[in-house]
Design a protein around this motif. Sequence first.
Motif, mmCIF file in Angstrom:
data_model
loop_
_atom_site.group_PDB
_atom_site.id
_atom_site.type_symbol
_atom_site.label_atom_id
_atom_site.label_comp_id
_atom_site.label_asym_id
_atom_site.label_seq_id
_atom_site.Cartn_x
_atom_site.Cartn_y
_atom_site.Cartn_z
ATOM 1 N N CYS A 29 26.104 8.672 0.265
ATOM 2 C CA CYS A 29 24.660 8.738 0.069
ATOM 3 C C CYS A 29 23.993 7.413 0.405
ATOM 4 C CB CYS A 29 24.361 9.147 -1.373
ATOM 5 S SG CYS A 29 22.611 9.411 -1.734
ATOM 6 N N ALA A 36 21.087 6.778 3.145
ATOM 7 C CA ALA A 36 19.802 6.213 2.741
ATOM 8 C C ALA A 36 19.426 5.029 3.625
ATOM 9 C CB ALA A 36 19.856 5.784 1.272
ATOM 10 N N HIS A 85 13.658 9.509 1.824
ATOM 11 C CA HIS A 85 14.865 9.608 1.006
ATOM 12 C C HIS A 85 14.922 10.889 0.187
ATOM 13 C CE1 HIS A 85 16.163 5.078 1.011
ATOM 14 N NE2 HIS A 85 16.228 5.645 2.200
ATOM 15 N N TYR A 120 18.041 14.756 -1.480
ATOM 16 C CA TYR A 120 18.137 15.359 -2.821
ATOM 17 C C TYR A 120 19.035 16.591 -2.860
ATOM 18 C CZ TYR A 120 16.815 17.678 -7.156
ATOM 19 O OH TYR A 120 16.853 18.321 -8.371
ATOM 20 N N ALA A 160 23.006 13.122 -9.242
ATOM 21 C CA ALA A 160 21.777 12.354 -9.461
ATOM 22 C C ALA A 160 21.518 12.190 -10.951
ATOM 23 C CB ALA A 160 20.590 13.070 -8.812
ATOM 24 N N LYS A 174 24.874 8.826 -7.602
ATOM 25 C CA LYS A 174 24.578 8.475 -6.211
ATOM 26 C C LYS A 174 23.076 8.436 -5.935
ATOM 27 C CE LYS A 174 28.893 10.125 -4.162
ATOM 28 N NZ LYS A 174 29.508 10.986 -3.116
ATOM 29 N N LEU A 175 22.276 8.967 -6.856
ATOM 30 C CA LEU A 175 20.823 8.990 -6.696
ATOM 31 C C LEU A 175 20.154 8.732 -8.040
ATOM 32 C CD1 LEU A 175 19.839 12.136 -4.547
ATOM 33 C CD2 LEU A 175 19.368 9.760 -3.958
ATOM 34 N N PRO A 221 20.366 4.834 -3.782
ATOM 35 C CA PRO A 221 19.060 5.360 -3.378
ATOM 36 C C PRO A 221 18.237 5.860 -4.556
ATOM 37 C CG PRO A 221 20.794 6.184 -1.945
ATOM 38 C CD PRO A 221 21.473 5.484 -3.078
ATOM 39 N N HIS A 222 16.925 5.723 -4.412
ATOM 40 C CA HIS A 222 15.981 6.117 -5.459
ATOM 41 C C HIS A 222 14.922 7.024 -4.854
ATOM 42 C CE1 HIS A 222 12.107 4.875 -7.703
ATOM 43 N NE2 HIS A 222 12.660 5.876 -8.356
#
Length: 248
Positions: free
Chosen positions: A63, A67, A75, A79, A86, A133-134, A160-161
């Motif tokens: 991920c 990203a 990003h 999802y 997440a 991962k998120l 990643p956000h």
Amino acid sequence: MIEESFIFLPEVSYKTENQIWSQAKNWTSFLNNQNVQGVSPKRKFLYDAQIRKAQKFLSNEDCHALANVFPKREHWRLYNQFKDEAVFLDIETTMSYGSITVIGLYDGKEVKQLVKGFNLDKDLLAKELSRYKLIITFNGASFDLPVIQRYFKNVIPNIPHIDLRGVCTRLGWTGGLKKIEQQIGIARPEELNGMAGGDAVILWDKFMHTQDQEYLDKLLLYNEQDILNLKPLANQSISRLWGKIRNP
């Protein structure tokens, strides 16, 4: 969604992406199509290399690497692929926003809350966040994550956000989290009706002055609803935005 995205390729706009979709529905069909109208042979060679690189990242479920390939504004497209890994995050603070009172974490199955004076610990938070991962928030880019970083100093891992506020804004959904929830049919318990962030600050203040558990319990319920509701909001908003882009 990821394998249908071409927005990460150099000089590909939303309009260009739609033109590509009329000829190639995903990465595999793009690679198998020797000629893509509007893409020169030289650029096609470059795009093929970029897509194969992204395919490798996806195959490895990397991920973070994906990203880095995708523009930050896109990003949210990560999802669907990584939603089971997440964490939905929301914080409560004191009036000055300098002191965190509660950090709520929800992985789609279990709620965990770190509370000041009980279990709000940097190492514990770092351990929890390292599992994902998120990170998914609402307005977290401007508030939650910077406040956590100031409070604990570099505790948030480099993952990643997705800030759902940006996704909602692109759909025309504005007015704050509670208003958006009402607009799309996400309900809260009756005892929380009308509550906003300022009320959460007051509840903590009352708990600190009285040590009455009732105030803390209501604050935790409020925070819990904030993170629980982020999942249906993510599901709805990201699905809607994808549909809007695919069918402008």
